[in-house]
Design a protein around this motif. Structure first.
Motif, PDB file in Angstrom:
ATOM      1  N   GLY A  91      -0.312  -0.921  -1.560  1.00  0.00           N
ATOM      2  CA  GLY A  91       0.206  -1.994  -1.802  1.00  0.00           C
ATOM      3  C   GLY A  91       1.259  -2.047  -3.088  1.00  0.00           C
ATOM      4  O   GLY A  91       1.865  -2.881  -3.125  1.00  0.00           O
ATOM      5  N   ALA A 145       2.844   0.083  -0.228  1.00  0.00           N
ATOM      6  CA  ALA A 145       3.012  -1.281   0.766  1.00  0.00           C
ATOM      7  C   ALA A 145       3.489  -0.940   2.085  1.00  0.00           C
ATOM      8  O   ALA A 145       3.380  -1.907   3.081  1.00  0.00           O
ATOM      9  CB  ALA A 145       3.453  -2.533  -0.084  1.00  0.00           C
ATOM     10  N   THR A 173      -4.180  -3.072  -1.317  1.00  0.00           N
ATOM     11  CA  THR A 173      -2.966  -3.599  -0.780  1.00  0.00           C
ATOM     12  C   THR A 173      -2.531  -4.833  -1.001  1.00  0.00           C
ATOM     13  O   THR A 173      -3.212  -5.505  -1.901  1.00  0.00           O
ATOM     14  CB  THR A 173      -3.530  -3.411   0.776  1.00  0.00           C
ATOM     15  N   ARG A 174      -1.837  -5.413   0.150  1.00  0.00           N
ATOM     16  CA  ARG A 174      -1.143  -6.566  -0.317  1.00  0.00           C
ATOM     17  C   ARG A 174      -1.280  -7.443   0.941  1.00  0.00           C
ATOM     18  O   ARG A 174      -1.492  -7.043   2.004  1.00  0.00           O
ATOM     19  CB  ARG A 174       0.385  -6.641  -0.604  1.00  0.00           C
TER      20      ARG A 174
END
Length: 356
Positions: free
Chosen positions: A105, A118, A185-186
């Motif tokens: 991320g 990311a 994460t994103r």
């Protein structure tokens, strides 16, 4: 202890309010202070590069410093080389970590441009292989592998890790359990891709996914997309993977609201904790002031790092600015604190402004 013992993610009470990992911020002194006064339920280290660790970068081991007060403690790593994740997983198990987290991320250019952080959202096959190899490293360790057996770990790092292993409490030296692997994460890279990205992660059954509600392109600007975080929880509903939300959680009240509204196992608090460990647990009558904590933090920073040849008080100064941001004339006080080179000088500044 037998290796079938439940891991901490399976034992921890919910809702989970944890301390988010923050590069350049959540070092050992910061985590110790946060745990002592705020009591977050889980904490992560800053991330360290598996490529760096497996190419002999001894200074990176400072990112893995922690003390027993910080448990459950998760070591966070990043990179793009699956075999290095496997070896670093063994190393983290030897260091006594309760969990291993893979950063997928981080939006920083120097990380994402290398394909790590990311950027792995764009290469889900590689992301899956990284999780697979990290888990394989934990299994290698369960089968008796030690850091000295790792082909890409230098003798200097082996010696440092063995020394830290031997300094662990006896129970942790002898412990051989499945150390859980998680992911941070994103919601996407250029745009949200939850529907495609999260199922790929869930296929590898990470113990937990902590998801920041912004894309890489957004960095930390704009508003966190909590609807996407909620969708992640929905996608994971039939799995055993816990989902933690992250982004713009500015208070304990907000944390509980987000958890309830989006059906999450918990949240991670990041920037709101800077200079404010009480964001996790409101201060009691006899608890020290933020300014007294600032001095203690500075003292711990000194005792932790002063013996290192690269030591500088400079990284501590930003923390000092956060501790005083809510007081009148904060900018004037920050000017003085940003010139401090020791905890004694910090204390003198705060006393001069009648904050102690």
């Amino acid at each position: 202890m037998g290796k079938q013992q439940m891991n901490f993610w399976q034992q921890i009470s919910q809702p989970i309010i944890g301390l988010s990992p923050m590069d350049g911020v959540s070092d050992h002194p910061f985590r110790h202070i946060q745990k002592k006064y705020g009591h977050p339920m889980v904490v992560y280290t800053e991330f360290a590069s598996v490529e760096g660790i497996c190419r002999g970068a001894v200074p990176l081991l400072k990112d893995f410093l922690y003390d027993e007060t910080q448990r459950p403690i998760i070591g966070q790593i990043y990179g793009t080389t699956p075999k290095f994740f496997r070896q670093t997983a063994v190393l983290l198990c030897e260091l006594g970590f309760d969990g291993i987290d893979i950063n997928m991320g981080c939006p920083a250019k120097n990380v994402a441009h290398s394909g790590a952080g990311a950027a792995l959202i764009k290469t889900p096959d590689l992301a899956q292989e990284i999780i697979r190899q990290t888990k394989a490293g934990v299994e290698d360790w369960l089968q008796g592998m030690e850091v000295i057996d790792l082909p890409d770990i230098t003798g200097e790092i082996v010696a440092a890790v063995q020394a830290k292993h031997d300094a662990l409490p006896t129970a942790y030296q002898e412990r051989r359990i499945v150390v859980p692997v998680s992911v941070k994460t994103r919601v996407g890279y250029d745009q949200p891709v939850i529907e495609n990205w999260i199922p790929r992660l869930l296929e590898l059954e990470p113990a937990c996914i902590a998801i920041h509600g912004r894309t890489l392109r957004q960095q930390y600007s704009g508003l966190t997309d909590w609807e996407r975080i909620g969708q992640t929880a929905e996608l994971a509903k039939e799995s055993t993977t816990l989902i933690l939300g992250n982004g713009d959680v500015d208070s304990l009240k907000t944390a509980h609201e987000r958890i309830t509204e989006y059906d999450l196992a918990g949240v991670l608090i990041g920037r709101a904790s800077m200079g404010n460990p009480y964001v996790f647990c409101p201060a009691k009558t006899n608890d020290p002031s933020p300014f007294a904590i600032a001095v203690e933090h500075a003292q711990l920073f000194e005792t932790t790092y002063q013996s290192h040849e690269w030591y500088s008080f400079l990284p501590m100064r930003k923390h000092l600015g956060w501790y005083v941001r809510s007081v009148p004339h904060a900018s004037d006080i920050r000017v003085e604190l940003f010139q401090a080179n020791s905890s004694q000088e910090v204390q003198a500044v705060l006393e001069r402004h009648q904050l102690l």
